[in-house]
Write a protein that holds these residues in place. Structure first.
Motif: not given
Length: 329
Positions: A252-253, A246, A250, A256-257
């Motif tokens: 990228r996430q 993860r 992380w 995106q968030q």
């Protein structure tokens, strides 16, 4: 006369007789069993009396043979009235609470689950493993140390403990502390200096010997995302490996968030300054949307987001240092 008297007493010592090979009487053998080494003649009678008392107590079973300490007799255990629990089979999988209890009983370290980090330096450093947990996509370790050091300075600036001057100097706040070990190490060094120094000086300090990388890597280790750094023979830089997949994606996430709303639509929310700083740091590594497998529309929105003006001197100094680093190769 005194010497002759001592010698005559010594001749009668069972220990000395045994050493000289002389025959011992029954009484002498009993005395020799309690006399393990020669003692000064003044304390021989007291020693023999203590040894005899210990022998009597030992025969009664109330003292240990060597130390003479009292031994407490354990009472007999009552007969078992309930059958013992049947041990679990090795092929039977343990449930999660049972597994945690068993691991704690044998002293096994349980790696905590990684839930991401909002700190820019953590996001940037973990993004260098976007191609795999055991290999960094950016092979230039010096460049990584420069960029991660700049991210640490932005964290100190965002929490208000270090001021970024327009003259290119950093002005730390005196007499304050930070609960983060990595930030406190940098802040304490700044506070110990008599004068406020330029941003370039502090970037050089953090990049020297991968200091910034090691400070941030320790945070990832404590968060359960990475393994402790290991030194390698004939290598200048230590071996860094992630332990949680993860953490590899992380970044990228994280972007995106902060670039989309709850429904995943673009342009509906304002991108926070932290995400803009992270994207700028990733671009300086350099890592782009293709490396991170990021939506190109999100990358375009991050590029056109307003950059925090108070952080501009930090990245101006970083660009100067990176240009000098590229010219040295």
């Amino acid at each position: 006369m005194g010497i002759a008297r001592d010698w005559s007493l010594g001749q009668r010592s069972p220990w000395l007789r045994r050493q000289q090979g002389q025959p011992l009487t029954r009484k002498a053998r009993v005395e020799a069993s309690t006399e393990q080494f020669p003692l000064p003649l003044a304390i021989v009678p007291a020693y023999r009396a203590a040894a005899l008392a210990q022998t009597v107590l030992r025969n009664q079973g109330s003292v240990t043979p060597l130390t003479g300490r009292e031994v407490r007799q354990r009472p007999p255990s009552p007969p078992a009235t309930t059958p013992r629990a049947t041990p679990l089979s090795h092929h039977t999988p343990l449930a999660s609470p049972q597994r945690k209890t068993a691991d704690a009983a044998i002293g096994k370290y349980i790696v905590p689950r990684y839930h991401g980090s909002d700190l820019p330096a953590d996001v940037v450093l973990s993004a260098t493993f976007c191609e795999g947990m055991h290999h960094q996509a950016v092979g230039n370790h010096e460049r990584v140390a420069w960029v991660v050091g700049c991210m640490l300075l932005t964290e100190l600036s965002q929490c208000g403990q270090v001021g970024v001057g327009e003259d290119g100097r950093l002005h730390p706040v005196r007499g304050v502390i930070n609960n983060d070990p990595a930030l406190m190490a940098v802040l304490a060094k700044m506070q110990a200096e008599r004068f406020d120094h330029a941003i370039v000086k502090w970037l050089e300090y953090l990049a020297r010997e991968d200091r910034s990388t090691m400070l941030v890597w320790q945070r990832l280790v404590q968060a359960g995302a990475a393994a402790p750094a290991r030194k390698r023979r004939m290598r200048r830089h230590p071996l860094l490996q992630l332990t949680d997949p993860r953490a590899a994606w992380w970044a990228r996430q994280y972007l995106q968030q902060r670039a989309t709303d709850a429904s995943g639509h673009l342009g509906a929310v304002e991108i926070p300054p932290g995400a803009v700083l992270v994207w700028r740091g990733l671009r300086e590594l350099p890592l782009d949307a293709g490396n991170l497998d990021l939506d190109p529309d999100i990358a375009l929105q991050l590029e056109h987001a307003p950059f925090p003006a108070e952080q501009a001197p930090l990245f101006d100094a970083l660009n100067h240092c990176l240009a000098r680093l590229a010219a040295s190769f």
